[in-house]
Design a protein around this motif. Sequence first.
Motif, PDB file in Angstrom:
ATOM      1  N   MET A  19      -2.447  12.381   5.904  1.00  7.34           N
ATOM      2  CA  MET A  19      -2.411  11.019   5.391  1.00  7.34           C
ATOM      3  C   MET A  19      -3.609  10.816   4.470  1.00  7.34           C
ATOM      4  O   MET A  19      -4.715  11.259   4.756  1.00  7.34           O
ATOM      5  CB  MET A  19      -2.458  10.024   6.556  1.00  7.34           C
ATOM      6  N   ASP A  20      -3.375  10.148   3.348  1.00  8.21           N
ATOM      7  CA  ASP A  20      -4.453   9.841   2.415  1.00  8.21           C
ATOM      8  C   ASP A  20      -5.376   8.786   2.990  1.00  8.21           C
ATOM      9  O   ASP A  20      -4.943   7.893   3.718  1.00  8.21           O
ATOM     10  CB  ASP A  20      -3.888   9.290   1.097  1.00  8.21           C
ATOM     11  N   MET A  21      -6.654   8.906   2.640  1.00 12.38           N
ATOM     12  CA  MET A  21      -7.601   7.853   3.007  1.00 12.38           C
ATOM     13  C   MET A  21      -7.315   6.631   2.138  1.00 12.38           C
ATOM     14  O   MET A  21      -6.774   6.738   1.040  1.00 12.38           O
ATOM     15  CB  MET A  21      -9.039   8.322   2.760  1.00 12.38           C
ATOM     16  N   ARG A  22      -7.684   5.464   2.619  1.00 12.18           N
ATOM     17  CA  ARG A  22      -7.445   4.232   1.864  1.00 12.18           C
ATOM     18  C   ARG A  22      -8.124   4.273   0.500  1.00 12.18           C
ATOM     19  O   ARG A  22      -7.571   3.791  -0.487  1.00 12.18           O
ATOM     20  CB  ARG A  22      -7.929   3.029   2.661  1.00 12.18           C
ATOM     21  N   ARG A  23      -9.312   4.847   0.431  1.00 12.68           N
ATOM     22  CA  ARG A  23     -10.026   4.927  -0.847  1.00 12.68           C
ATOM     23  C   ARG A  23      -9.247   5.766  -1.855  1.00 12.68           C
ATOM     24  O   ARG A  23      -9.202   5.447  -3.040  1.00 12.68           O
ATOM     25  CB  ARG A  23     -11.423   5.504  -0.653  1.00 12.68           C
ATOM     26  N   ARG A  24      -8.635   6.844  -1.397  1.00 17.12           N
ATOM     27  CA  ARG A  24      -7.829   7.688  -2.285  1.00 17.12           C
ATOM     28  C   ARG A  24      -6.628   6.903  -2.798  1.00 17.12           C
ATOM     29  O   ARG A  24      -6.308   6.947  -3.985  1.00 17.12           O
ATOM     30  CB  ARG A  24      -7.382   8.949  -1.551  1.00 17.12           C
ATOM     31  N   THR A  25      -5.964   6.191  -1.898  1.00 20.53           N
ATOM     32  CA  THR A  25      -4.827   5.378  -2.298  1.00 20.53           C
ATOM     33  C   THR A  25      -5.243   4.341  -3.342  1.00 20.53           C
ATOM     34  O   THR A  25      -4.556   4.143  -4.340  1.00 20.53           O
ATOM     35  CB  THR A  25      -4.210   4.663  -1.070  1.00 20.53           C
ATOM     36  N   MET A  26      -6.375   3.699  -3.122  1.00 25.67           N
ATOM     37  CA  MET A  26      -6.840   2.679  -4.061  1.00 25.67           C
ATOM     38  C   MET A  26      -7.178   3.298  -5.419  1.00 25.67           C
ATOM     39  O   MET A  26      -6.829   2.737  -6.458  1.00 25.67           O
ATOM     40  CB  MET A  26      -8.056   1.949  -3.496  1.00 25.67           C
ATOM     41  N   LEU A  27      -7.853   4.447  -5.443  1.00 24.35           N
ATOM     42  CA  LEU A  27      -8.188   5.095  -6.701  1.00 24.35           C
ATOM     43  C   LEU A  27      -6.928   5.495  -7.462  1.00 24.35           C
ATOM     44  O   LEU A  27      -6.827   5.282  -8.671  1.00 24.35           O
ATOM     45  CB  LEU A  27      -9.078   6.314  -6.468  1.00 24.35           C
ATOM     46  N   LYS A  28      -5.964   6.057  -6.745  1.00 20.17           N
ATOM     47  CA  LYS A  28      -4.704   6.422  -7.379  1.00 20.17           C
ATOM     48  C   LYS A  28      -4.029   5.184  -7.966  1.00 20.17           C
ATOM     49  O   LYS A  28      -3.502   5.232  -9.075  1.00 20.17           O
ATOM     50  CB  LYS A  28      -3.774   7.095  -6.364  1.00 20.17           C
ATOM     51  N   ALA A  29      -4.045   4.096  -7.246  1.00 20.80           N
ATOM     52  CA  ALA A  29      -3.425   2.857  -7.717  1.00 20.80           C
ATOM     53  C   ALA A  29      -4.131   2.330  -8.957  1.00 20.80           C
ATOM     54  O   ALA A  29      -3.485   1.893  -9.913  1.00 20.80           O
ATOM     55  CB  ALA A  29      -3.433   1.815  -6.607  1.00 20.80           C
ATOM     56  N   VAL A  30      -5.450   2.349  -8.960  1.00 20.39           N
ATOM     57  CA  VAL A  30      -6.209   1.842 -10.108  1.00 20.39           C
ATOM     58  C   VAL A  30      -5.917   2.686 -11.348  1.00 20.39           C
ATOM     59  O   VAL A  30      -5.626   2.150 -12.429  1.00 20.39           O
ATOM     60  CB  VAL A  30      -7.720   1.818  -9.796  1.00 20.39           C
ATOM     61  N   LEU A  31      -5.988   4.005 -11.219  1.00 17.87           N
ATOM     62  CA  LEU A  31      -5.751   4.872 -12.371  1.00 17.87           C
ATOM     63  C   LEU A  31      -4.326   4.746 -12.895  1.00 17.87           C
ATOM     64  O   LEU A  31      -4.098   4.676 -14.105  1.00 17.87           O
ATOM     65  CB  LEU A  31      -6.065   6.329 -12.004  1.00 17.87           C
ATOM     66  N   TRP A  32      -3.361   4.718 -11.989  1.00 19.78           N
ATOM     67  CA  TRP A  32      -1.961   4.570 -12.389  1.00 19.78           C
ATOM     68  C   TRP A  32      -1.755   3.242 -13.116  1.00 19.78           C
ATOM     69  O   TRP A  32      -1.076   3.191 -14.144  1.00 19.78           O
ATOM     70  CB  TRP A  32      -1.057   4.666 -11.162  1.00 19.78           C
ATOM     71  N   ASN A  33      -2.354   2.195 -12.599  1.00 19.61           N
ATOM     72  CA  ASN A  33      -2.167   0.882 -13.212  1.00 19.61           C
ATOM     73  C   ASN A  33      -2.911   0.734 -14.533  1.00 19.61           C
ATOM     74  O   ASN A  33      -2.482  -0.025 -15.395  1.00 19.61           O
ATOM     75  CB  ASN A  33      -2.519  -0.222 -12.221  1.00 19.61           C
ATOM     76  N   LEU A  34      -4.003   1.456 -14.730  1.00 18.33           N
ATOM     77  CA  LEU A  34      -4.652   1.455 -16.042  1.00 18.33           C
ATOM     78  C   LEU A  34      -3.736   2.082 -17.090  1.00 18.33           C
ATOM     79  O   LEU A  34      -3.627   1.578 -18.212  1.00 18.33           O
ATOM     80  CB  LEU A  34      -5.986   2.186 -15.988  1.00 18.33           C
ATOM     81  N   ALA A  65       2.460   6.208   4.028  1.00 14.33           N
ATOM     82  CA  ALA A  65       1.425   6.962   4.736  1.00 14.33           C
ATOM     83  C   ALA A  65       1.705   6.983   6.235  1.00 14.33           C
ATOM     84  O   ALA A  65       1.309   7.908   6.938  1.00 14.33           O
ATOM     85  CB  ALA A  65       0.044   6.371   4.465  1.00 14.33           C
ATOM     86  N   GLY A  66       2.398   5.980   6.726  1.00 17.83           N
ATOM     87  CA  GLY A  66       2.712   5.906   8.143  1.00 17.83           C
ATOM     88  C   GLY A  66       4.029   6.551   8.536  1.00 17.83           C
ATOM     89  O   GLY A  66       4.405   6.552   9.702  1.00 17.83           O
ATOM     90  N   VAL A  67       4.747   7.121   7.566  1.00 18.31           N
ATOM     91  CA  VAL A  67       6.044   7.746   7.833  1.00 18.31           C
ATOM     92  C   VAL A  67       5.838   9.244   8.003  1.00 18.31           C
ATOM     93  O   VAL A  67       5.310   9.920   7.115  1.00 18.31           O
ATOM     94  CB  VAL A  67       7.031   7.469   6.681  1.00 18.31           C
ATOM     95  N   ALA A  68       6.260   9.764   9.136  1.00 16.39           N
ATOM     96  CA  ALA A  68       6.075  11.182   9.430  1.00 16.39           C
ATOM     97  C   ALA A  68       7.173  12.058   8.833  1.00 16.39           C
ATOM     98  O   ALA A  68       6.984  13.256   8.645  1.00 16.39           O
ATOM     99  CB  ALA A  68       6.015  11.396  10.943  1.00 16.39           C
ATOM    100  N   TRP A  69       8.313  11.476   8.497  1.00 17.63           N
ATOM    101  CA  TRP A  69       9.457  12.243   8.003  1.00 17.63           C
ATOM    102  C   TRP A  69       9.076  13.073   6.774  1.00 17.63           C
ATOM    103  O   TRP A  69       8.429  12.595   5.857  1.00 17.63           O
ATOM    104  CB  TRP A  69      10.598  11.290   7.639  1.00 17.63           C
ATOM    105  N   GLY A  70       9.460  14.343   6.784  1.00 17.16           N
ATOM    106  CA  GLY A  70       9.257  15.212   5.646  1.00 17.16           C
ATOM    107  C   GLY A  70       7.874  15.839   5.552  1.00 17.16           C
ATOM    108  O   GLY A  70       7.590  16.554   4.603  1.00 17.16           O
ATOM    109  N   ARG A  71       7.038  15.601   6.513  1.00 12.62           N
ATOM    110  CA  ARG A  71       5.694  16.188   6.513  1.00 12.62           C
ATOM    111  C   ARG A  71       5.677  17.440   7.353  1.00 12.62           C
ATOM    112  O   ARG A  71       6.393  17.564   8.335  1.00 12.62           O
ATOM    113  CB  ARG A  71       4.673  15.216   7.097  1.00 12.62           C
ATOM    114  N   ARG A  72       4.801  18.327   6.971  1.00 11.67           N
ATOM    115  CA  ARG A  72       4.560  19.513   7.785  1.00 11.67           C
ATOM    116  C   ARG A  72       3.235  19.322   8.481  1.00 11.67           C
ATOM    117  O   ARG A  72       2.281  18.811   7.907  1.00 11.67           O
ATOM    118  CB  ARG A  72       4.477  20.753   6.909  1.00 11.67           C
TER     119      ARG A  72
END
Length: 71
Positions: free
Chosen positions: A1-16, A59-66
């Motif tokens: 699972m990604d850390m919240r900070r990683r999720t936020m950084l990805k969101a900021v960059l994608w939205n820029l 991030a809370g969905v386990a389906w499809g993860r190894r």
Amino acid sequence: MDMRRRTMLKAVLWNLLGLMTMSLVGLAMTGSAALGGAMAVVNTAIGFLAYVLYERAWAGVAWGRRERAHG
């Protein structure tokens, strides 16, 4: 699972990227940098919130993860 900070950084960059794209589309469609920019800002704010919520939900969905091997 990604850390919240990683999720936020990805969101900021994608939205820029989205903000730049939507600003150009808004300008092209309206002929007004101010109106096109305003449309892009609103779209980016909504998209940012939606992306963060979407990523955190998945991030809370386990389906499809190894499972990672520890050791």
